[in-house]
Write an enzyme that holds these catalytic residues in place. Structure first.
Site, PDB file in Angstrom:
ATOM      1  N   GLY A  29       0.901  -1.259   0.012  1.00  9.65           N
ATOM      2  CA  GLY A  29       0.147  -0.053   0.089  1.00  9.65           C
ATOM      3  C   GLY A  29       0.712   1.184  -0.055  1.00  9.65           C
ATOM      4  CB  CYS A 237     -25.165 -10.213 -18.374  1.00  8.11           C
ATOM      5  SG  CYS A 237     -24.264  -9.925 -20.102  1.00  8.11           S
ATOM      6  CB  CYS A 240     -23.594 -14.355 -20.531  1.00  6.09           C
ATOM      7  SG  CYS A 240     -23.081 -13.380 -19.219  1.00  6.09           S
ATOM      8  CB  CYS A 262     -20.487  -9.134 -18.715  1.00 10.54           C
ATOM      9  SG  CYS A 262     -21.499 -10.368 -18.009  1.00 10.54           S
TER      10      CYS A 262
END
Lengths: 286, 226, 256
Positions: A29, A237, A240, A262
């Site tokens: 970080g 979606c 799909c 998506c």
């Protein structure tokens, strides 16, 4: 491809970047300064990510690039071609087959493994920047763990919008020590930051590299009474039928018709190949 | 309670040729609890100066100024502040307050400063304002815009809010009508009955007669011009 | 009683110039001390040395900390000193915009110190912010407005709220009423006096306005050319000044 050194950058530069990457992995970080090079593309096109990829690639790697989850956008195609030309590495659009994935604004839907590396393109690495413009001061705040200001931003969100409205680049606390900007990924992706793969972040213009090693604790900041929620559009979606993937909204016509698909194109393609069909999908669309 | 021993005071005017002006010499005075002493003497003899020296407002050049066991001439600022909070009250001729503060809070302030509960302090304050005939609709206004007589009465109410063991009164009855003058003298008598030692300046001979036990002529302390 | 703050031999040079020299005093809990002097007399330098904003060349600033008793703050590590600056100490700047975040709402400005010491409950933070707005006489409806939309006096009151929300014990103030209208000044003075008494605050107030110190300060320090020329009870110093400079200062005030 003998006219380029492997992966474009010279060996000394790659060593310098690798040292920064190792330091970043050692201090999760923490933003490590590095001597960012001029790359044959403009800032904002992923020069930080490209340099990290260049320093990380080996001739045996299989390389994948996504931009907002898609393999076929200009930015993704250009960077993929760049390393095809300069490193001669194999490329793929399939998440599972890639060993090194460079990304802009998304984490792939498929769970990554410890054999993979995810490289993020970062525009502004400093999460405190918009509240405290002085770099000297933000560095001091990081070194002294003075992160009250980060919550001021979230406070402002709630007071203005009734909820934490920050939807992307949502700040996280890494291994209980450094507050980090996860790059502009949607906050839907934040829980995935705790993963098995190595995550490297490169900011070319700002000359910073930082990293999250595998299985590192990454916590999204929040308030007790306004806990973090990884939100997405409330739809499946349309191609799909996936219920659990991050979606892009596509306007279809002037009549206001729209579809949700998506954002991860490879995920959507592989689901359709496996026979899943959404509201507007067809068997042979894939 | 109040004891002065051979106190002198002079002013050095650094910006006017460093002139040294002696204003008081050999001031000696003793006031017992429950006693009221009037300072007398012509204008400019040093009555107010003596009061200010006792209050710690003027710095004594030499001698001892003991109030409630504390030598004001030598004490630290915070000791004098504590003395003024707890022990030594001062009713000056002029009201000096923060603009905008309501009258009843101005009067209650000495009580609040020693930690008296706010409701109780305000109750005591309004009681005093009533006795001194300050109309109720003025209580929530700042006294800065009041008439001279009203300001004077607010000042007195403030001075008598807390039952100080020692008090300095600078012409408390000046510019008051007969009724209010009587009220003020009663307040003084009540304070004496509580055991308060008082030093005051009273131009009003009748008032002096009524509340004072003895007089001290400060011209005895005025330095003889060399 | 232990002094809240013991200042010993503070010295600060700017090259060959003296910022301040040989400054020593004790400040007790609940005391308000004024520092007066003309521009360039070293009063702001002193305040910034005491608050740890400037490096001192010599001296000690010993603060009676809650946890460990008297500690020389000049020897503290930076994180410790900054923590003190967010909890037990407060600093009110002359210009509110130096002490506020102008791009953050009033509520966020007040809440920052709370969040900095670990408060993570939005509802609580907001309640406290609203409470403090009330205490500094700013309407609750302004809680989500930015200070850029506030008047100078409101900004200054907001700055005070932001500083006092964590219940500090010592407040440094640099010309807190400077640049404000006279009517606004009076309101602010009244507010400060009330807060000082209610919270038992100790304060060090730098100003060149003698009327301000007469109303707010128990004690007074007069500075000239970096040195303290006179110190004592506020009314005594103003009514019976001993030093030539103080006499000049007092006699220079316009009477109204």
């Amino acid at each position: 491809m003998t006219e380029y050194n492997f992966a474009y950058l010279d060996e000394q530069t790659k060593r310098m970047i690798r040292r920064a990457i190792l330091k970043g992995l050692a201090v999760p970080g923490y933003q490590v300064p590095f001597a960012s090079r001029e790359m044959p593309m403009p800032y904002g096109w992923g020069t930080g990510g490209v340099q990290v990829s260049a320093a990380t690639l080996t001739p045996d790697d299989t390389f994948k690039v996504i931009d907002q989850g898609a393999d076929d956008t200009t930015n993704a195609v250009s960077i993929r071609k760049f390393f095809e030309n300069t490193a001669g590495v194999a490329v793929t659009e399939e998440t599972e087959k890639a060993t090194l994935i460079q990304t802009r604004h998304r984490i792939p839907e498929a769970e990554l493994t410890e054999d993979q590396i995810l490289v993020y393109q970062v525009p502004i690495p400093e999460p405190l920047r918009f509240l405290e413009p002085r770099e000297t001061e933000t560095r001091k705040m990081h070194s002294l763990e003075e992160y009250g200001l980060m919550h001021v931003k979230l406070y402002e969100d709630i007071s203005q919008h009734g909820d934490i409205a920050t939807a992307y680049a949502y700040p996280v606390m890494v291994q209980d020590r450094y507050v980090m900007d996860p790059s502009p990924i949607p906050k839907f992706d934040n829980p995935k930051l705790e993963m098995s793969a190595i995550q490297l972040f490169g900011a070319g213009r700002e000359q910073r590299i930082y990293a999250v090693p595998p299985h590192t604790k990454v916590v999204s900041l929040d308030f007790e009474d306004f806990p973090f929620v990884a939100s997405k559009a409330n739809h499946p979606c349309d191609l799909c039928g996936a219920e659990d993937s991050y979606l892009d909204e596509v306007i279809l016509d002037d009549a206001g018709n729209r579809m949700f698909v998506c954002s991860d194109t490879d995920f959507c393609r592989s689901r359709r190949a496996a026979g899943h069909v959404g509201r507007l999908g067809t068997e042979d669309a894939a | 309670m109040i004891e002065l021993d051979n106190v002198s005071k002079s002013f050095t005017l650094h910006n006017q040729g460093s002139a040294i002006i002696p204003v008081m010499e050999g001031a000696t005075l003793k006031v017992n609890p429950g006693e009221c002493v009037a300072l007398t003497g012509a204008s400019g003899a040093g009555k107010s100066t003596l009061m200010r020296v006792i209050y710690g407002n003027y710095l004594a050049a030499s001698g001892r100024v003991v109030v409630g066991g504390l030598d004001v001439a030598q004490a630290e600022p915070r000791e004098i502040l504590a003395l003024r909070r707890e022990t030594l009250g001062y009713v000056s001729q002029f009201l000096r307050v923060v603009p905008r503060v309501p009258t009843q809070e101005v009067v209650a302030e000495p009580l609040l400063a020693i930690g008296v509960d706010k409701a109780q302090a305000l109750e005591r304050a309004t009681g005093l304002l009533e006795r001194l005939n300050i109309r109720e609709r003025l209580w929530t206004l700042s006294p800065t815009t009041f008439s001279g007589g009203e300001q004077q009465r607010v000042n007195i109410a403030r001075g008598f809010a807390h039952g100080y063991p020692a008090m300095l009164l600078d012409e408390p009855t000046a510019s008051l009508d007969a009724t209010n003058r009587d009220t003020v003298l009663s307040l003084i008598e009540e304070a004496k009955a509580r055991g308060t030692a008082i030093v005051g300046i009273f131009h009003d001979a009748e008032a002096r007669e009524r509340v004072c036990d003895r007089e001290v002529n400060v011209s005895h302390f005025t330095p003889v011009a060399a | 009683m232990t002094p809240l703050l013991q200042v010993k031999g503070i010295e600060k040079h700017y090259g060959a110039l003296i910022g301040c020299k040989d400054v020593s005093f004790d400040l007790y809990p609940g005391e308000v001390m004024g520092i007066v002097g003309e521009s360039g007399s070293g009063k702001s330098t002193l305040l910034n040395c005491l608050a740890g904003h400037l490096e001192t060349d010599a001296g000690q600033v010993i603060f009676d900390t809650r946890a460990d008793g008297p500690v020389d703050t000049l020897q503290m590590s930076e994180p410790e000193r900054r923590m003190l600056g967010r909890t037990d100490w407060a600093f009110v700047h002359q210009h509110a915009r130096d002490g506020l975040r102008m791009s953050v709402s009033a509520g966020g400005n007040i809440g920052e110190r709370l969040m900095a010491v670990g408060d993570r409950h939005y509802g609580n933070i907001r309640d406290k912010a609203v409470d403090w707005l009330g205490r500094v006489e700013i309407a609750e409806s302004r809680v989500d407005d930015r200070p850029t939309a506030f008047s100078g006096g409101m900004q200054q009151r907001l700055q005070i709220a932001r500083n006092l929300v964590t219940g500090p014990r010592l407040v440094f103030m640099d010309e807190p009423t400077g640049g404000l209208d006279v009517s606004v000044q009076a309101r602010l003075l009244d507010l400060l006096r009330g807060l000082v008494r209610e919270m038992g605050l100790s304060a060090i107030i730098v100003t060149h306005d003698l009327a301000v110190v007469r109303l707010l300060a128990d004690r007074l320090m007069v500075m000239k050319d970096g040195h303290v020329v006179e110190a004592g009870l506020t009314d005594q110093v103003l009514d019976d000044p001993q030093h030539a400079y103080t006499q000049l200062l007092v006699s220079s005030v316009l009477q109204v």
